[in-house]
Design an enzyme around this catalytic site. Sequence first.
Site, mmCIF file in Angstrom:
data_model
loop_
_atom_site.group_PDB
_atom_site.id
_atom_site.type_symbol
_atom_site.label_atom_id
_atom_site.label_comp_id
_atom_site.label_asym_id
_atom_site.label_seq_id
_atom_site.Cartn_x
_atom_site.Cartn_y
_atom_site.Cartn_z
ATOM 1 N N ASP A 129 0.784 -1.330 0.071
ATOM 2 C CA ASP A 129 0.016 0.085 0.038
ATOM 3 C C ASP A 129 0.860 1.304 0.083
ATOM 4 O OD1 ASP A 129 0.971 -0.549 2.605
ATOM 5 O OD2 ASP A 129 -0.783 0.563 3.497
ATOM 6 N N HIS A 132 9.265 -0.128 9.210
ATOM 7 C CA HIS A 132 8.477 -1.465 9.283
ATOM 8 C C HIS A 132 8.753 -2.386 8.005
ATOM 9 C CE1 HIS A 132 6.087 0.368 12.359
ATOM 10 N NE2 HIS A 132 5.929 1.330 11.583
HETATM 11 C C1 BDR Z 1 2.459 -0.495 8.495
HETATM 12 O O1 BDR Z 1 1.441 0.402 8.348
HETATM 13 C C2 BDR Z 1 1.427 1.124 7.302
HETATM 14 O O2 BDR Z 1 1.238 2.555 7.616
HETATM 15 C C3 BDR Z 1 3.115 1.047 6.912
HETATM 16 O O3 BDR Z 1 3.519 1.057 5.512
HETATM 17 C C4 BDR Z 1 3.443 -0.268 7.449
HETATM 18 O O4 BDR Z 1 3.359 -1.262 6.709
HETATM 19 C C5 BDR Z 1 2.997 -0.220 9.883
HETATM 20 O O5 BDR Z 1 1.941 -0.468 11.192
HETATM 21 CA CA CA Z 2 2.895 -0.761 4.246
#
Ligand code: BDR
Ligand code: CA
Length: 316
Positions: free
Chosen positions: A10, A241
């Site tokens: 995403d 992340h």
């Molecule tokens: C996840 O949520 C999204 O905002 C980031 O891209 C990551 O995949 C972290 O909680």
């Molecule tokens: Ca993400």
Amino acid sequence: MNAPFFLDCDTGIDDAMAIGWLAATPGVDLVGVSTVSGNLDAAGGARNTLDLLAMMGRPDVPVSVGAHDFLDHAYSGGAPEVHGVNGIGEVTLPRAAAEPTGTSGAQAIVDAARAHPGELNLLAIGPFTNIALALELEPRLPELVGRFTVMGGAAMAPGNVSELAEANVANDPLAAHTVFTAGFDLTMIGLDVTMKHVFEESHRQELLAVGTPVTTAIAQMLEYYYAFYAQRYGRPCAVLHDPLAAAVATGEVELAVAPTVPVVVDHTDGPGRGQTIADLRDVYQGFPTVYPGGTRVALEISGDFAGTLLERLSRL
Ligand code: BDR
Ligand code: CA
């Protein structure tokens, strides 16, 4: 020899860094990407992905738009406070010539798994809607996919969108529950590990100093991301992340503590909605048990991931 990878994302600032990791890592054959609503809507995520891939020298990678809405509720806006309205910190990228395939994200996942039976490395770094829909299309998906790595969830760490829930799981808890209980060879890279690995302002300055169009664009996006994390960490920095999940998927980050245990997801409407409930009761015996069909839950990784990531992105 190149290994086939398929990415579901995403895109998203940290998704952009994960795409960079995959593009810059030798031996990775990125055979396709699907997008899902999360940080922004699925169509916008596909546009960002196509533009980034072109800048990274991979304009050939097919990108498919996946689910706009979640399994049991509609998409209602992304995370502009974290990633910007356009998902990439309001940075404008050169528009790539390529357009999304006409195939749905779920179908693209199934097609890739059938094309590489038992060998495909699946990496999901957004809400898990496309994977759940792919399971409906092809119930044998867990056997067809080789290794599956997800960024999502929190086993012991607090959530990041509620006390208990991590964003990717919270966006579509029913899809996450479906995926965690489907029988994949699954590794969960959750907040337990990702929150401990951050880029500092010094990393951003080093990216700017490299000075290529890609490193400059990522550094500009990070300025936006840093402003959000400054509220949590008290200094400008960004949690890594999605690139951390990508690095685990490509085998370059070792999991130091990662028990294989059952994980289910609370998809009720109660206060625990979106919680990943991992059975960690063996902690007192050093996790001797590997539960058949369980999820490998990353609790600790070894090494300086931020330094490794900086080196890798500097190649772009
Ligand atoms: C996840 O949520 C999204 O905002 C980031 O891209 C990551 O995949 C972290 O909680
Ligand atoms: Ca993400």
